[in-house]
Design an enzyme around this catalytic site. Structure first.
Site, PDB file in Angstrom:
ATOM      1  N   HIS A 195      -0.032  89.961  60.406  1.00  9.86           N
ATOM      2  CA  HIS A 195       1.478  90.035  60.394  1.00  9.86           C
ATOM      3  C   HIS A 195       1.979  91.017  59.434  1.00  9.86           C
ATOM      4  O   HIS A 195       1.343  91.699  58.889  1.00  9.86           O
ATOM      5  CB  HIS A 195       2.080  88.632  60.017  1.00  9.86           C
ATOM      6  CG  HIS A 195       1.836  88.059  58.623  1.00  9.86           C
ATOM      7  ND1 HIS A 195       0.517  87.741  58.422  1.00  9.86           N
ATOM      8  CD2 HIS A 195       2.528  87.853  57.783  1.00  9.86           C
ATOM      9  CE1 HIS A 195       0.429  87.335  57.160  1.00  9.86           C
ATOM     10  NE2 HIS A 195       1.819  87.312  56.585  1.00  9.86           N
ATOM     11  N   HIS A 236       3.856  91.305  56.912  1.00 15.67           N
ATOM     12  CA  HIS A 236       4.089  91.168  55.216  1.00 15.67           C
ATOM     13  C   HIS A 236       3.363  92.036  54.524  1.00 15.67           C
ATOM     14  O   HIS A 236       2.089  92.333  55.007  1.00 15.67           O
ATOM     15  CB  HIS A 236       3.924  89.617  54.828  1.00 15.67           C
ATOM     16  CG  HIS A 236       4.994  88.763  55.485  1.00 15.67           C
ATOM     17  ND1 HIS A 236       4.835  87.298  55.286  1.00 15.67           N
ATOM     18  CD2 HIS A 236       6.065  88.961  56.018  1.00 15.67           C
ATOM     19  CE1 HIS A 236       5.831  86.811  56.047  1.00 15.67           C
ATOM     20  NE2 HIS A 236       6.662  87.476  56.307  1.00 15.67           N
ATOM     21  N   ASP A 278       1.950  92.031  51.790  1.00 15.77           N
ATOM     22  CA  ASP A 278       0.738  91.882  50.983  1.00 15.77           C
ATOM     23  C   ASP A 278      -0.558  91.603  52.084  1.00 15.77           C
ATOM     24  O   ASP A 278      -1.673  91.337  51.697  1.00 15.77           O
ATOM     25  CB  ASP A 278       0.652  90.421  50.240  1.00 15.77           C
ATOM     26  CG  ASP A 278       1.150  89.345  51.187  1.00 15.77           C
ATOM     27  OD1 ASP A 278       1.914  89.410  52.174  1.00 15.77           O
ATOM     28  OD2 ASP A 278       0.808  88.270  50.891  1.00 15.77           O
ATOM     29  N   HIS A 279      -0.159  91.797  53.318  1.00 13.88           N
ATOM     30  CA  HIS A 279      -1.334  91.955  54.238  1.00 13.88           C
ATOM     31  C   HIS A 279      -1.244  93.352  55.083  1.00 13.88           C
ATOM     32  O   HIS A 279      -2.663  93.714  55.492  1.00 13.88           O
ATOM     33  CB  HIS A 279      -1.175  90.881  55.495  1.00 13.88           C
ATOM     34  CG  HIS A 279      -1.212  89.624  55.136  1.00 13.88           C
ATOM     35  ND1 HIS A 279      -2.295  88.767  55.167  1.00 13.88           N
ATOM     36  CD2 HIS A 279      -0.026  88.976  54.199  1.00 13.88           C
ATOM     37  CE1 HIS A 279      -2.066  87.705  54.540  1.00 13.88           C
ATOM     38  NE2 HIS A 279      -0.957  87.650  54.131  1.00 13.88           N
ATOM     39  N   HIS A 288      -4.836  83.503  52.292  1.00 13.63           N
ATOM     40  CA  HIS A 288      -4.823  83.367  50.639  1.00 13.63           C
ATOM     41  C   HIS A 288      -5.739  81.854  50.525  1.00 13.63           C
ATOM     42  O   HIS A 288      -5.681  80.958  51.246  1.00 13.63           O
ATOM     43  CB  HIS A 288      -3.446  83.265  50.285  1.00 13.63           C
ATOM     44  CG  HIS A 288      -2.594  84.449  50.522  1.00 13.63           C
ATOM     45  ND1 HIS A 288      -2.616  85.348  49.930  1.00 13.63           N
ATOM     46  CD2 HIS A 288      -1.698  84.433  51.644  1.00 13.63           C
ATOM     47  CE1 HIS A 288      -1.631  86.131  50.124  1.00 13.63           C
ATOM     48  NE2 HIS A 288      -1.177  85.682  51.511  1.00 13.63           N
TER      49      HIS A 288
END
EC number: 3.1.2.-
Length: 340
Positions: A97, A99, A101-102, A205
């Site tokens: 996705h 976001h 942090d990805h 995570h």
């Protein structure tokens, strides 16, 4: 998970206790399975747990990478060194996705090898789209894309057919619970994931999920329980007000989050049962305890979370003109609960 609602102080506190008890994960773990290597994203945090997980999938000299972390320099060094030491290249990157942090490590990865093809359901310029059901193959691994929106509008999971395992992205975590942009859509995606009947989960995570069906069932149960509790509070309040007013009707206005009548809306009164709706803060106090109402994190997190559930009840038709409870949203955070 990153940005906006997810970065609020409430969620930091929500996960802080869990984080203090999180297991230590190795920076590189090539023992997850014969075809999955996990790299931590070097971005531990209250929302990221031990850090964002990125996964190298396959058994041959060319493999597929799932997610890229948030762009920590150590992550790029860790991945590229592993590739060089094992004479491996990456053909595709699959992003679960949007976001940061990805997706933040994409640029570093392309700087290392510009030939890598990057896939995302809603692609950025230079990327390729992922279609629901699309299959990606490499030696030792077949990945099938599964569209699972809710945590994010473009969220994808990937089913590893050789292991009957699911890369769950941020929909299901290795520890605690995730959060959603759209609660109803997210719950539907959880049910879809449960229907895949995968035994193992590789989350975005946290540690690997060895009992994925039970974990998804727990997620769904938690969502449903909160929905039922909020609905029961609304129903009890409506019945109580109806009883106090003897079923009579009168004009009412909207109710603000502080519980005060809104003067502007009072000028547009209509004939309704003589009751004042519960405010979001009042519902929060009944669900989570009175101290929550005055919490500095109420407006930033608890209130929006409650409103998600309230809107979901409305969309599901559980609160409409045809049943005993009607939730009327007159503006964000304002609602009344007349008995019809």
């Amino acid at each position: 998970m990153s940005g906006g609602f997810y970065s609020s102080p409430f969620w930091a506190g929500y996960l802080e206790t869990q984080r203090s008890r999180l297991p230590v994960l190795p920076e590189i773990d090539d023992g997850l399975s014969h075809c999955v290597v996990r790299f931590l994203g070097y971005n531990p945090g209250s929302m990221q747990l031990q850090g964002t997980n990125t996964y190298l999938v396959g058994t041959g000299s060319t493999r597929i990478l799932i997610d890229t972390g948030e762009g920590a320099p150590q992550w790029a060094v860790s991945v590229t060194r592993y590739l060089e030491d094992h004479d491996i290249s990456i053909s595709h990157v699959l992003l679960t996705h949007w976001h940061k942090d990805h997706t933040g490590g994409v640029a570093d990865l392309l700087a290392h090898d510009p030939s890598i093809i990057v896939y995302k359901h809603a692609p950025d310029p230079g990327q390729q789209a992922i279609a629901n059901g699309q299959t990606f193959k490499t030696q030792g691994a077949t990945l099938r894309a599964v569209l699972t929106p809710g945590h994010a509008v473009d969220h994808m999971c990937f089913l590893l057919e050789e292991e009957n395992a699911l890369f769950t992205g941020d929909n299901v975590l290795g520890h605690g619970y995730s959060v959603a942009e759209d609660l109803e859509t997210y719950t539907a995606s959880l049910r879809l994931m449960a229907g895949l009947k995968c035994s193992v989960g590789y989350p975005g995570h946290g540690d690997a999920i060895l009992n994925l069906p039970q974990t998804i069932a727990r997620y769904i149960s938690q969502r449903v329980a909160r929905e039922k509790k909020i609905y029961a509070i609304l129903a009890l309040h409506a019945c109580s007000c109806s009883s106090r007013n003897g079923g009579s009707t009168s004009s009412i206005g909207s109710v603000s989050e502080s519980g005060d009548s809104d003067e502007e809306d009072n000028n547009m009164k209509t004939s309704r049962p003589a009751m004042q709706g519960l405010s979001t803060a009042e519902i929060g106090g009944l669900v989570y305890g009175e101290s929550v109402k005055n919490s500095p994190t109420f407006d930033s997190a608890v209130g929006p979370l409650l409103n998600q559930v309230l809107y979901m009840l409305l969309e599901q038709g559980k609160c409409c003109d045809h049943v005993s409870i009607l939730v009327i949203f007159q503006k964000p955070g304002f609602f009344s609960i007349p008995v019809i």
